[in-house]
Design a protein around this motif. Structure first.
Motif, PDB file in Angstrom:
ATOM      1  N   ASP A 112       0.817  -1.206   0.000  1.00  0.00           N
ATOM      2  CA  ASP A 112       0.000   0.000   0.000  1.00  0.00           C
ATOM      3  C   ASP A 112       0.854   1.259   0.000  1.00  0.00           C
ATOM      4  N   GLY A 113       0.364   2.274  -0.683  1.00  0.00           N
ATOM      5  CA  GLY A 113       0.967   3.591  -0.636  1.00  0.00           C
ATOM      6  C   GLY A 113      -0.057   4.578  -0.096  1.00  0.00           C
ATOM      7  N   LEU A 144       2.140  13.026  -6.270  1.00  0.00           N
ATOM      8  CA  LEU A 144       2.262  12.102  -5.141  1.00  0.00           C
ATOM      9  C   LEU A 144       1.669  10.741  -5.490  1.00  0.00           C
ATOM     10  N   ILE A 145       0.516  10.729  -6.144  1.00  0.00           N
ATOM     11  CA  ILE A 145      -0.098   9.465  -6.551  1.00  0.00           C
ATOM     12  C   ILE A 145       0.795   8.755  -7.559  1.00  0.00           C
ATOM     13  N   VAL A 149       2.573   5.031  -7.241  1.00  0.00           N
ATOM     14  CA  VAL A 149       2.493   3.985  -8.270  1.00  0.00           C
ATOM     15  C   VAL A 149       3.893   3.575  -8.713  1.00  0.00           C
ATOM     16  N   ASP A 150       4.788   4.543  -8.872  1.00  0.00           N
ATOM     17  CA  ASP A 150       6.163   4.250  -9.290  1.00  0.00           C
ATOM     18  C   ASP A 150       6.905   3.380  -8.280  1.00  0.00           C
ATOM     19  N   THR A 151       6.541   3.476  -7.002  1.00  0.00           N
ATOM     20  CA  THR A 151       7.200   2.649  -5.993  1.00  0.00           C
ATOM     21  C   THR A 151       6.682   1.210  -6.010  1.00  0.00           C
ATOM     22  N   ARG A 155      -2.102  -0.564  -4.121  1.00  0.00           N
ATOM     23  CA  ARG A 155      -3.247   0.217  -3.657  1.00  0.00           C
ATOM     24  C   ARG A 155      -2.734   1.555  -3.160  1.00  0.00           C
ATOM     25  N   VAL A 156      -3.369   2.635  -3.616  1.00  0.00           N
ATOM     26  CA  VAL A 156      -2.975   3.977  -3.187  1.00  0.00           C
ATOM     27  C   VAL A 156      -4.155   4.583  -2.430  1.00  0.00           C
ATOM     28  N   VAL A 157      -3.944   4.869  -1.158  1.00  0.00           N
ATOM     29  CA  VAL A 157      -4.977   5.455  -0.307  1.00  0.00           C
ATOM     30  C   VAL A 157      -4.689   6.948  -0.182  1.00  0.00           C
TER      31      VAL A 157
END
Length: 402
Positions: A112-113, A144-145, A149-151, A155-157
């Motif tokens: 998760d990010g 930031l999003i 995603v690049d990392t 799931r990005v919260v």
């Protein structure tokens, strides 16, 4: 994770117990759960919790204090999560609401990010004179999003709240690769006002299949009397004329998103939560994001329910305890958890504008104001943590039984 904090003995004062105090034995220490939100730009949630604990210890040194700083997705979201569940910060160069260089963070925890939109759009990033939602942008949130995603986050919260923007997430969309154009095919400038001229959307947001989750408790629609511009625009610097312009601009933006973005909900302008963070909620919903209660998500991640199960008295707080606080924000979420267990819940805030009857209906026994304690709202702001500490000392005299 947070550790239980046992008070260090200090001199006690002779004080009577409040009749409505916690239901524990006369000689038993009170177990107090301290679970505040941040106090605007004055204190982080962690600093607020520590200020309350300091004051409480002075008056009731034998009470057992457990600190659980909270966030509903607004400012302090990442700090609260990092303190509770760990993770790794990834620093990201981003523009602030006026396009100036600043730094934001992505918190990586497993797959998760976590992103705090206030890093890029926060009202605290501007002086009062700089506030102008006609020109402020959410572009940094998109970066930031993209960084999350690049990392490799699956799931990005995205925590929403405390924004200085009213651009419907158009800046965020542009940073992700979907740019709003005018009738001549030129990219629109920053800000919510320019969306009046939006003709179409060019490009596809680059999310690489990552799932998006909105963490927010604002249920406002994008447009209308209860929408982003009308409810939140004035605190961001909008005049009455600005509000009308921005509302029309967001209505046009919603029409374009529904028409040009595959999968966009057809009822985007009226969808609950679309108005969060100046319409960032709408853009995220248009991208297929799932909306979750910010306070419920944080409550689950930090183990708030287990802490509630083991306490006698609950203290929460925030900068301004007002009608918005009762619409799913931290104070309301904490009070609901306390009510489920028949626990008394107190609010300590910089200012209180909620009436006793409305507070009681939300499960709050009493609300205390630093401004009342110190004599004015400005005195409360100037005092910062020391003012909250002083208030906590007085509240402890009323509610602690020794």
């Amino acid at each position: 994770m947070f550790e239980q904090v046992n008070a260090t003995p200090t001199a006690q004062s002779d004080s009577e117990c409040h009749n409505d105090g916690p239901r524990v034995g006369q000689d038993e220490p009170v177990r107090v759960l301290v679970a505040p939100d941040s106090f605007g730009g004055t204190m982080t949630a962690r600093q607020a919790a520590e200020a309350v604990a300091t004051g409480w210890r002075r008056q009731a040194p034998d009470d057992e204090l457990v600190l659980r700083p909270l966030s509903d997705g607004g400012p302090g979201f990442l700090d609260v999560l990092n303190t509770a569940i760990g993770g790794e910060y990834v620093k990201v160069a981003i523009p602030d609401p006026l396009g100036r260089d600043t730094t934001g963070s992505v918190l990586r925890v497993g797959d998760d990010g976590y992103v705090e939109s206030a890093d890029a759009t926060g009202l605290h990033l501007l002086t009062k004179a700089e506030r102008d939602p006609k020109i402020t942008t959410s572009y940094g949130v998109g970066l930031l999003i993209a960084a999350a995603v690049d990392t490799g986050a699956h799931r990005v919260v995205v925590g929403l709240g405390g924004s200085a923007t009213n651009d419907g997430g158009a800046g965020m969309m542009a940073a992700l690769g979907a740019v709003a154009l005018d009738g001549a095919g030129a990219a629109l400038p920053y800000g919510g006002a320019a969306l009046v001229s939006c003709d179409r959307l060019a490009g596809v947001p680059a999310l690489r299949g990552a799932e998006l989750v909105i963490a927010s408790d604002v249920d406002s629609p994008l447009t209308g009397l209860h929408g982003a511009s009308s409810v939140f625009g004035p605190q961001k610097g909008a005049t009455r004329e600005d509000v009308l312009l921005l509302d029309a601009a967001l209505a046009r933006w919603a029409e374009v998103l529904v028409r040009d973005l595959p999968g966009c909900p057809p009822d985007l302008a009226t969808a609950p939560g679309a108005g969060a963070a100046g319409g960032l909620g709408a853009a995220l919903l248009a991208l297929g994001a799932r909306r979750e209660s910010g306070i419920a998500l944080v409550r689950d991640l930090i183990g708030l329910d287990a802490a509630l199960d083991a306490t006698d008295l609950v203290v929460t707080g925030e900068g301004s305890f007002d009608f918005q606080s009762l619409r799913g924000k931290v104070a309301a979420g904490v009070a609901a958890g306390a009510a489920e267990r028949a626990l008394p819940c107190l609010v300590m805030a910089g200012q209180v504008s909620v009436g006793r009857r409305e507070a009681a209906a939300a499960g709050i026994e009493a609300a205390y104001s630093v401004a009342d304690e110190l004599g004015s709202a400005q005195a409360a702001i100037d005092a910062g943590a020391s003012g909250l500490t002083r208030l906590a000392e007085r509240v402890a005299r009323e509610w602690s039984r020794r």
